[in-house]
Design a protein around this motif. Structure first.
Motif, short mmCIF file in Angstrom:
data_model
loop_
_atom_site.label_atom_id
_atom_site.label_comp_id
_atom_site.label_asym_id
_atom_site.label_seq_id
_atom_site.Cartn_x
_atom_site.Cartn_y
_atom_site.Cartn_z
N ALA A 99 0.84 -1.20 0.00
CA ALA A 99 0.00 0.00 0.00
C ALA A 99 0.87 1.25 0.00
CB ALA A 99 -0.93 -0.01 1.21
N TYR A 102 2.63 1.59 -3.43
CA TYR A 102 1.73 1.99 -4.51
C TYR A 102 1.03 3.32 -4.24
CZ TYR A 102 2.37 -2.86 -5.98
OH TYR A 102 2.91 -4.06 -6.37
N HIS A 104 -1.39 4.06 -1.95
CA HIS A 104 -2.80 4.07 -1.60
C HIS A 104 -2.98 3.47 -0.21
CE1 HIS A 104 -2.46 0.41 -4.33
NE2 HIS A 104 -2.72 -0.12 -3.17
N SER A 105 -4.21 3.43 0.24
CA SER A 105 -4.49 3.01 1.61
C SER A 105 -4.31 1.51 1.82
CB SER A 105 -5.92 3.40 2.01
OG SER A 105 -6.85 2.56 1.32
N ARG A 108 -7.47 -0.26 0.71
CA ARG A 108 -7.58 -0.45 -0.73
C ARG A 108 -6.73 -1.63 -1.18
NH1 ARG A 108 -5.71 -1.36 -5.60
NH2 ARG A 108 -6.83 -0.40 -7.29
N GLU A 109 -5.54 -1.76 -0.64
CA GLU A 109 -4.65 -2.87 -1.01
C GLU A 109 -5.24 -4.22 -0.57
OE1 GLU A 109 -1.29 -4.74 -2.75
OE2 GLU A 109 -2.24 -2.79 -3.04
N ARG A 150 -8.01 2.33 -8.96
CA ARG A 150 -6.63 2.81 -8.91
C ARG A 150 -6.60 4.27 -9.32
NH1 ARG A 150 -2.44 -0.90 -11.90
NH2 ARG A 150 -4.20 -2.19 -11.41
N LYS A 151 -5.94 5.06 -8.54
CA LYS A 151 -5.82 6.51 -8.83
C LYS A 151 -4.55 6.72 -9.67
CE LYS A 151 -9.21 7.45 -5.97
NZ LYS A 151 -10.49 7.04 -6.42
#
Length: 152
Positions: A99, A102, A104-105, A108-109, A150-151
């Motif tokens: 996380a 990448y 992100h939170s 989210r992972e 995915r942002k």
């Protein structure tokens, strides 16, 4: 959709609800009834996932997630009976590290790894480019539906 987790696998109710929602979406998209479907989910340490990876995949290394499907042929499934799809094992320390890598939170992972594994339980794979593309498309579709895409 029932997700079975052990007492040692406590996660927040919000994360559990998101995992349940994504699993339901995955199975619905395959024409299965989420109310008749069950998945076992376990969170483990790096040592444990390495042991499992070595035992079942003959690969002596830590990984982020393992899937153990129980259904080989969905054409043989009785849709009127409860269906145990299989087991998902997620390594929390690896998920948390990824996380950060990448950007992100943690949540989210974990959700992504779970969706990836549920796709495996449903027969998806990524051994060749066409399969990989189809599996990624399904993962991204489900992640988007729960607002965790995915942002860029």
């Amino acid at each position: 959709m029932r997700i079975l987790t052990g007492e040692e696998n406590r996660i927040s109710r919000e994360l559990f609800n998101t995992l349940e929602a994504t699993a339901s979406l995955c199975v619905e998209k395959e024409g299965l009834d989420p109310d008749m479907t069950e998945i076992s989910l376990t969170f483990v340490s790096e040592d444990e996932i390495r042991r499992l990876n070595r035992m079942y995949r003959k690969t002596d290394r830590v990984t982020d997630v393992l899937s153990f499907p129980l259904v080989e042929d969905f054409g043989q499934v009785d849709r009127d009976e409860e269906l145990l799809l299989g087991d998902v094992v997620i390594c929390l320390p690896v998920a948390e590290r990824q996380a950060g890598e990448y950007g992100h939170s943690r949540e989210r992972e974990i959700v992504y790894l779970f969706v990836h594994s549920v796709c495996h339980l449903l027969g998806y794979d990524h051994m060749d480019e066409d399969e990989k593309r189809e599996m990624r498309r399904r993962e991204e579709e489900v992640m988007s539906l729960v607002d965790l895409e995915r942002k860029p």
